[in-house]
Design an enzyme around this catalytic site. Sequence first.
Site, PDB file in Angstrom:
ATOM      1  N   LYS A 160     -38.833 -27.348  66.160  1.00  0.00           N
ATOM      2  CA  LYS A 160     -39.303 -26.706  67.266  1.00  0.00           C
ATOM      3  C   LYS A 160     -40.379 -27.181  67.981  1.00  0.00           C
ATOM      4  O   LYS A 160     -40.557 -27.351  69.102  1.00  0.00           O
ATOM      5  CB  LYS A 160     -39.209 -25.181  67.013  1.00  0.00           C
ATOM      6  CG  LYS A 160     -37.902 -24.555  66.479  1.00  0.00           C
ATOM      7  CD  LYS A 160     -37.912 -23.035  66.255  1.00  0.00           C
ATOM      8  CE  LYS A 160     -38.966 -22.755  64.856  1.00  0.00           C
ATOM      9  NZ  LYS A 160     -38.553 -23.160  63.676  1.00  0.00           N
ATOM     10  N   ARG A 177     -37.830 -13.803  66.495  1.00  0.00           N
ATOM     11  CA  ARG A 177     -37.073 -14.172  65.284  1.00  0.00           C
ATOM     12  C   ARG A 177     -36.355 -13.058  64.818  1.00  0.00           C
ATOM     13  O   ARG A 177     -35.568 -13.203  63.772  1.00  0.00           O
ATOM     14  CB  ARG A 177     -37.551 -15.235  64.335  1.00  0.00           C
ATOM     15  CG  ARG A 177     -38.951 -14.672  63.849  1.00  0.00           C
ATOM     16  CD  ARG A 177     -39.916 -16.007  63.600  1.00  0.00           C
ATOM     17  NE  ARG A 177     -39.663 -16.452  62.617  1.00  0.00           N
ATOM     18  CZ  ARG A 177     -40.448 -17.743  62.535  1.00  0.00           C
ATOM     19  NH1 ARG A 177     -41.150 -18.409  63.371  1.00  0.00           N
ATOM     20  NH2 ARG A 177     -40.411 -18.512  61.359  1.00  0.00           N
ATOM     21  N   ARG A 181     -43.658 -33.125  55.977  1.00  0.00           N
ATOM     22  CA  ARG A 181     -44.298 -32.890  57.120  1.00  0.00           C
ATOM     23  C   ARG A 181     -45.900 -32.912  56.768  1.00  0.00           C
ATOM     24  O   ARG A 181     -46.209 -32.299  55.667  1.00  0.00           O
ATOM     25  CB  ARG A 181     -44.033 -31.388  57.898  1.00  0.00           C
ATOM     26  CG  ARG A 181     -45.012 -30.928  58.855  1.00  0.00           C
ATOM     27  CD  ARG A 181     -44.673 -29.686  59.436  1.00  0.00           C
ATOM     28  NE  ARG A 181     -44.302 -28.452  58.856  1.00  0.00           N
ATOM     29  CZ  ARG A 181     -43.653 -27.682  59.196  1.00  0.00           C
ATOM     30  NH1 ARG A 181     -43.439 -27.429  60.456  1.00  0.00           N
ATOM     31  NH2 ARG A 181     -43.298 -26.656  58.346  1.00  0.00           N
ATOM     32  N   ARG A 202     -49.081 -28.211  55.194  1.00  0.00           N
ATOM     33  CA  ARG A 202     -49.057 -26.690  55.381  1.00  0.00           C
ATOM     34  C   ARG A 202     -48.943 -25.999  54.182  1.00  0.00           C
ATOM     35  O   ARG A 202     -47.905 -26.449  53.196  1.00  0.00           O
ATOM     36  CB  ARG A 202     -47.991 -26.338  56.388  1.00  0.00           C
ATOM     37  CG  ARG A 202     -48.632 -25.717  57.707  1.00  0.00           C
ATOM     38  CD  ARG A 202     -47.485 -25.699  58.772  1.00  0.00           C
ATOM     39  NE  ARG A 202     -46.642 -24.661  58.512  1.00  0.00           N
ATOM     40  CZ  ARG A 202     -45.633 -24.119  59.474  1.00  0.00           C
ATOM     41  NH1 ARG A 202     -45.402 -24.711  60.553  1.00  0.00           N
ATOM     42  NH2 ARG A 202     -44.832 -23.281  59.027  1.00  0.00           N
ATOM     43  N   ARG A 262     -38.426 -19.050  53.085  1.00  0.00           N
ATOM     44  CA  ARG A 262     -38.379 -19.081  54.540  1.00  0.00           C
ATOM     45  C   ARG A 262     -36.736 -19.361  55.109  1.00  0.00           C
ATOM     46  O   ARG A 262     -36.547 -18.722  56.078  1.00  0.00           O
ATOM     47  CB  ARG A 262     -39.213 -19.941  55.048  1.00  0.00           C
ATOM     48  CG  ARG A 262     -40.577 -20.041  55.022  1.00  0.00           C
ATOM     49  CD  ARG A 262     -41.702 -20.950  54.789  1.00  0.00           C
ATOM     50  NE  ARG A 262     -41.517 -21.781  56.010  1.00  0.00           N
ATOM     51  CZ  ARG A 262     -41.939 -22.808  56.617  1.00  0.00           C
ATOM     52  NH1 ARG A 262     -42.413 -23.592  55.441  1.00  0.00           N
ATOM     53  NH2 ARG A 262     -41.788 -23.362  57.590  1.00  0.00           N
TER      54      ARG A 262
HETATM   55  P1  AP5 Z   1     -41.532 -29.142  63.183  1.00  0.00           P
HETATM   56  O1  AP5 Z   1     -41.234 -29.516  64.652  1.00  0.00           O
HETATM   57  O2  AP5 Z   1     -42.917 -28.804  62.635  1.00  0.00           O
HETATM   58  O3  AP5 Z   1     -40.434 -28.036  62.916  1.00  0.00           O
HETATM   59  P2  AP5 Z   1     -40.637 -26.506  63.176  1.00  0.00           P
HETATM   60  O4  AP5 Z   1     -38.978 -25.952  63.581  1.00  0.00           O
HETATM   61  O5  AP5 Z   1     -41.424 -26.396  64.190  1.00  0.00           O
HETATM   62  O6  AP5 Z   1     -40.743 -26.042  61.845  1.00  0.00           O
HETATM   63  P3  AP5 Z   1     -41.672 -24.826  61.281  1.00  0.00           P
HETATM   64  O7  AP5 Z   1     -41.790 -24.998  59.595  1.00  0.00           O
HETATM   65  O8  AP5 Z   1     -43.002 -24.759  62.052  1.00  0.00           O
HETATM   66  O9  AP5 Z   1     -41.150 -23.409  61.771  1.00  0.00           O
HETATM   67  P4  AP5 Z   1     -41.182 -22.049  61.059  1.00  0.00           P
HETATM   68  O10 AP5 Z   1     -40.345 -21.215  61.919  1.00  0.00           O
HETATM   69  O11 AP5 Z   1     -40.661 -21.799  59.648  1.00  0.00           O
HETATM   70  O12 AP5 Z   1     -42.527 -21.960  61.038  1.00  0.00           O
HETATM   71  P5  AP5 Z   1     -43.527 -21.094  61.878  1.00  0.00           P
HETATM   72  O13 AP5 Z   1     -44.905 -21.838  62.167  1.00  0.00           O
HETATM   73  O14 AP5 Z   1     -43.018 -20.725  63.245  1.00  0.00           O
HETATM   74  O15 AP5 Z   1     -40.711 -30.407  62.296  1.00  0.00           O
HETATM   75  C1  AP5 Z   1     -40.641 -30.279  60.945  1.00  0.00           C
HETATM   76  C2  AP5 Z   1     -40.767 -31.549  60.430  1.00  0.00           C
HETATM   77  O16 AP5 Z   1     -39.615 -32.435  60.816  1.00  0.00           O
HETATM   78  C3  AP5 Z   1     -41.961 -32.574  61.032  1.00  0.00           C
HETATM   79  O17 AP5 Z   1     -42.548 -33.241  60.041  1.00  0.00           O
HETATM   80  C4  AP5 Z   1     -41.455 -33.274  61.980  1.00  0.00           C
HETATM   81  O18 AP5 Z   1     -42.233 -34.456  62.175  1.00  0.00           O
HETATM   82  C5  AP5 Z   1     -40.119 -33.557  61.675  1.00  0.00           C
HETATM   83  N1  AP5 Z   1     -39.233 -33.841  62.806  1.00  0.00           N
HETATM   84  C6  AP5 Z   1     -39.009 -32.883  63.797  1.00  0.00           C
HETATM   85  N2  AP5 Z   1     -38.065 -33.324  64.442  1.00  0.00           N
HETATM   86  C7  AP5 Z   1     -37.569 -34.574  63.893  1.00  0.00           C
HETATM   87  C8  AP5 Z   1     -36.669 -35.430  64.357  1.00  0.00           C
HETATM   88  N3  AP5 Z   1     -36.044 -35.149  65.518  1.00  0.00           N
HETATM   89  N4  AP5 Z   1     -36.386 -36.293  63.797  1.00  0.00           N
HETATM   90  C9  AP5 Z   1     -37.030 -36.435  62.596  1.00  0.00           C
HETATM   91  N5  AP5 Z   1     -38.009 -35.979  62.177  1.00  0.00           N
HETATM   92  C10 AP5 Z   1     -38.251 -34.886  62.893  1.00  0.00           C
HETATM   93  O19 AP5 Z   1     -43.928 -19.693  61.070  1.00  0.00           O
HETATM   94  C11 AP5 Z   1     -44.579 -19.827  59.900  1.00  0.00           C
HETATM   95  C12 AP5 Z   1     -44.697 -18.309  59.179  1.00  0.00           C
HETATM   96  O20 AP5 Z   1     -45.528 -17.253  60.422  1.00  0.00           O
HETATM   97  C13 AP5 Z   1     -43.404 -17.693  59.159  1.00  0.00           C
HETATM   98  O21 AP5 Z   1     -42.929 -17.805  57.773  1.00  0.00           O
HETATM   99  C14 AP5 Z   1     -43.838 -16.091  59.327  1.00  0.00           C
HETATM  100  O22 AP5 Z   1     -44.375 -15.647  58.102  1.00  0.00           O
HETATM  101  C15 AP5 Z   1     -44.828 -16.153  60.461  1.00  0.00           C
HETATM  102  N6  AP5 Z   1     -44.054 -15.906  61.756  1.00  0.00           N
HETATM  103  C16 AP5 Z   1     -44.016 -16.614  62.872  1.00  0.00           C
HETATM  104  N7  AP5 Z   1     -43.492 -16.217  63.622  1.00  0.00           N
HETATM  105  C17 AP5 Z   1     -43.136 -15.078  63.505  1.00  0.00           C
HETATM  106  C18 AP5 Z   1     -42.323 -14.074  64.053  1.00  0.00           C
HETATM  107  N8  AP5 Z   1     -41.989 -14.053  65.366  1.00  0.00           N
HETATM  108  N9  AP5 Z   1     -41.943 -13.010  63.471  1.00  0.00           N
HETATM  109  C19 AP5 Z   1     -42.619 -12.613  62.190  1.00  0.00           C
HETATM  110  N10 AP5 Z   1     -43.116 -13.566  61.494  1.00  0.00           N
HETATM  111  C20 AP5 Z   1     -43.568 -14.879  62.103  1.00  0.00           C
END
Ligand code: AP5
Length: 215
Positions: free
Chosen positions: A14, A89, A128, A161, A172
């Site tokens: 994302k 989410r 990552r 991270r 997760r």
């Molecule tokens: P990346 O783009 O970083 O993936 P992402 O989908 O953004 O993954 P996240 O881990 O950030 O998502 P998440 O939803 O778990 O975390 P968030 O920060 O929102 O890509 C991942 C890896 O793959 C990278 O190394 C990248 O280089 C590689 N990659 C990407 N695309 C690629 C491709 N096409 N080809 C090859 N490689 C590729 O949330 C963290 C925490 O915050 C949650 O656990 C929760 O506790 C809290 N939180 C956040 N939002 C909420 C909410 N709305 N409600 C409640 N709690 C929340």
Amino acid sequence: METIVLLGAPGAGKGTAAARLVSRLGVRHVSSGDLLRGAVKQGTAAGIEADGYMKRGELVPDALIGRIIADLLAAGGPDARYLLDGFPRTVPQAEMLQQVVAAQGGHIRGAVVLDVAEEVLVDRLAGRRVCSKCSAGYHIRTLPPKIADTCDACGAKLVQRSDDNAETVRNRLAVFRRNTEPLIAWYAARKQLARVDGVGGADAVAERVIQALGA
Ligand code: AP5
């Protein structure tokens, strides 16, 4: 106000897609995870409350993240355009978003989910690396920086991270299946959902999102 919702499991790409979509779609990228990590770093009341949930890989309470997002969207004014990454989410968060958008006279342009198989997600999260200063994302194998452990954009050190360890990743992914898959079905039932293959080069995936939105 116009909002696009980007959905997908942890590691679906994302944030990586969003970084490529900002200029193409003329939107502001809002990452709920980045907002929460910023609050934790600054030691705000919201950050102190969120910290434990995030360390365990659980969702923070809907009301906590809902307040942060609602304040941010309301401050942007009626002409703002957003790409939401990580919010909503849960179904209650999506209902909250509908209310905030409606209150601004805006609309939700659509929700796009990035589909990626679980074994690919686990590999992506294990490899990552993120910039300690500007949060830019990399992968040690598929998207490496030009200089090892150094951010291409700002030159700061890359780090792993704290929620990318194996145990938290497992949790997760379970939380995604339990709380966010029903939300994907909710958007599909409203005919607001497009599914995109999230595997392939990062630029190709971003292009598929643009096509799915009919942009
Ligand atoms: P990346 O783009 O970083 O993936 P992402 O989908 O953004 O993954 P996240 O881990 O950030 O998502 P998440 O939803 O778990 O975390 P968030 O920060 O929102 O890509 C991942 C890896 O793959 C990278 O190394 C990248 O280089 C590689 N990659 C990407 N695309 C690629 C491709 N096409 N080809 C090859 N490689 C590729 O949330 C963290 C925490 O915050 C949650 O656990 C929760 O506790 C809290 N939180 C956040 N939002 C909420 C909410 N709305 N409600 C409640 N709690 C929340």
